[in-house]
Design a protein around this motif. Structure first.
Motif, short mmCIF file in Angstrom:
data_model
loop_
_atom_site.label_atom_id
_atom_site.label_comp_id
_atom_site.label_asym_id
_atom_site.label_seq_id
_atom_site.Cartn_x
_atom_site.Cartn_y
_atom_site.Cartn_z
N ASP A 149 0.99 -1.16 -0.02
CA ASP A 149 0.14 -0.06 0.02
C ASP A 149 0.94 1.13 -0.03
O ASP A 149 1.45 1.64 1.02
N LEU A 150 1.15 1.63 -1.02
CA LEU A 150 2.22 2.84 -1.42
C LEU A 150 1.47 4.14 -1.20
O LEU A 150 0.61 4.35 -1.83
N ARG A 151 1.90 4.91 -0.27
CA ARG A 151 1.32 6.37 -0.02
C ARG A 151 2.36 7.37 -0.52
O ARG A 151 3.27 7.42 0.62
N THR A 152 2.31 7.75 -1.38
CA THR A 152 3.48 8.99 -1.65
C THR A 152 2.66 10.65 -1.50
O THR A 152 1.58 10.48 -1.91
N GLY A 153 3.73 11.36 -1.59
CA GLY A 153 3.32 12.76 -1.69
C GLY A 153 2.64 13.04 -0.46
O GLY A 153 1.84 14.12 -0.10
N VAL A 154 2.96 12.42 0.84
CA VAL A 154 2.25 12.67 2.17
C VAL A 154 3.14 12.10 3.10
O VAL A 154 3.99 11.22 3.08
N GLY A 155 3.48 12.99 4.23
CA GLY A 155 4.13 12.74 5.26
C GLY A 155 3.54 11.95 6.48
O GLY A 155 2.19 11.78 6.46
N VAL A 156 4.20 11.90 7.51
CA VAL A 156 3.57 11.37 8.82
C VAL A 156 3.43 12.46 9.81
O VAL A 156 4.37 13.03 10.05
N ALA A 157 2.13 12.54 10.33
CA ALA A 157 1.88 13.43 11.34
C ALA A 157 2.19 12.95 12.93
O ALA A 157 2.83 13.61 13.72
N GLU A 158 1.92 11.56 13.02
CA GLU A 158 2.11 11.08 14.29
C GLU A 158 2.23 9.55 14.29
O GLU A 158 1.50 8.81 13.40
#
Length: 390
Positions: free
Chosen positions: A196-205
């Motif tokens: 499940d590739l999630r690009t263009g987004v960072g990790v908030a917590e």
């Protein structure tokens, strides 16, 4: 001869010295309790359970070569003025020549408590084993960062049967190293294998309400379930023990680490640095490179300098590789994200690409194309128009 750092760089310096007639005592000092081992398998075969030990040399090698191992001994200070190093125990060790090969430490997730159950970083053998021991009791994994380590870990955890989400702020995996066009082909490899590739987004917590990870919240508000989180957001050169030594460090704009000349000499007399921590001058430009073959080449050069060789250095073509799923991704040369990319072969899984700058070949990248990549090595040793290869 004292070598600080019992990894690939350290053991290869020691081995080269002995192979070239160096007869004085050699002491290899390592912070870990394990004898020198190979790090690339940690995120691959060790996680997959195929390898348990990845020692670089058999146990008898050290006695036969007359190399003293001081393991579990962290170095806390270096004093070039009196040619000593100090261990955490308070013991002082004198040297005539000193090689620094302390490598890197993983960059922690910002603001995360030191100990959260289920959150891992992989740099040491013990790190990899600790993660491997949790795999069978886990279902969901989130890997933060789609550089080479992140991609390899995502592939290994997927192969072990976990549901894996790979999160990367850049538009594609490996965008910084290989550019977005080839990054998109690596993205295809992962999604085709169920990541499940999630690009263009960072990790908030990283959500761990009771001291154990439960989920990861992304910048867009998405919450991903997680029994395991692996943080792979870069590494930091291990140089803290040099504070107060006067040994010059490279600036962060050029990669940080220990500043060296083109043959590994630092600003202190009779002190050298090799491997991931070392920032050597290449074509009059400071450059720190984190690749296996680069470390091996540097170790040979430094050993040559210590035994009295001249300053001549033959630059090898940079080379590294990454095993992901059932493909070996090879990188030959020095690609930059802003190079022009020429994909010359792509069957939907395996691919081959040339990189060029001002029309001249700079690198070759291939997945599942071992022979085709390696045949181009001579073309990278002299300026070659990329048009001649197409």
């Amino acid at each position: 001869m004292v070598i600080v750092g019992a990894g690939l760089g350290g053991i290869r310096v020691a081995e080269n010295l002995r192979n070239n007639g160096y007869t004085d005592p050699i002491t290899l000092v390592g912070a870990e309790t394990h004898p020198p081992y190979d790090r690339p398998p940690l995120s691959k075969s060790v996680l997959l359970g195929k390898d348990d030990r990845v020692d670089l040399k058999p146990a008898e090698f050290y006695d036969e070569a007359g190399i003293t191992l001081r393991l579990g001994s962290e170095v806390t200070a270096v004093s070039p003025s009196d040619k000593t190093i100090t261990l955490a125990s308070g013991e002082s060790i004198a040297y005539d020549h000193l090689v620094l090969a302390t490598g890197l430490e993983p960059r922690p997730f910002p603001g995360l408590a030191d100990r959260v159950e289920g959150v891992h970083m992989i740099r040491t053998y013990d790190d990899a084993v600790a993660l491997r021991e949790q795999i069978d009791s886990a279902t969901d994994a989130v890997v933060i960062g789609a550089g080479f380590i992140g991609c390899e870990v995502a592939a290994s955890l997927t192969a072990r049967g976990l549901k894996v989400a790979l999160v990367e702020p850049a538009p594609t995996p490996l965008a910084l190293a290989l550019g977005e066009e080839i990054g998109a082909l690596v993205a295809r490899l992962h999604t085709d294998n169920g990541v499940d590739l999630r690009t263009g987004v960072g990790v908030a917590e990283i959500v761990a309400p009771d001291g154990a990870v439960r989920a990861v919240t992304l910048d867009d508000g998405t919450e991903l379930p997680a029994d395991i989180v692996v943080v792979g957001i870069g590494s930091i050169p291990v140089t803290g023990f040099l504070e107060g030594s006067g040994i010059e460090l490279a600036d962060r704009a050029h990669g940080g680490g220990i500043a060296c000349d083109a043959t590994g000499r630092t600003s202190a007399a009779d002190v050298y640095a090799v491997g991931d921590v070392a920032n050597w001058l290449e074509d009059d430009t400071p450059r720190r490179v984190e690749h296996w073959n680069h470390t091996v080449d540097q170790a040979s050069v430094v050993a040559h300098q210590i035994i009295g060789g001249d300053d001549a250095v033959v630059s090898a073509v940079p080379y590294f590789w990454s095993d992901q799923f059932d493909l070996k991704i090879q990188v030959l040369g020095a690609p930059r994200p802003d190079d022009e990319v020429h994909v010359v072969d792509d069957d939907g899984k395996k691919f081959l690409a040339y990189y060029s700058r001002d029309g001249i070949l700079t690198a070759v990248v291939g997945a599942g194309k071992v022979g085709a990549v390696m045949r181009t090595r001579p073309k990278l040793q002299t300026p070659t128009p990329v048009a001649d290869l197409r």
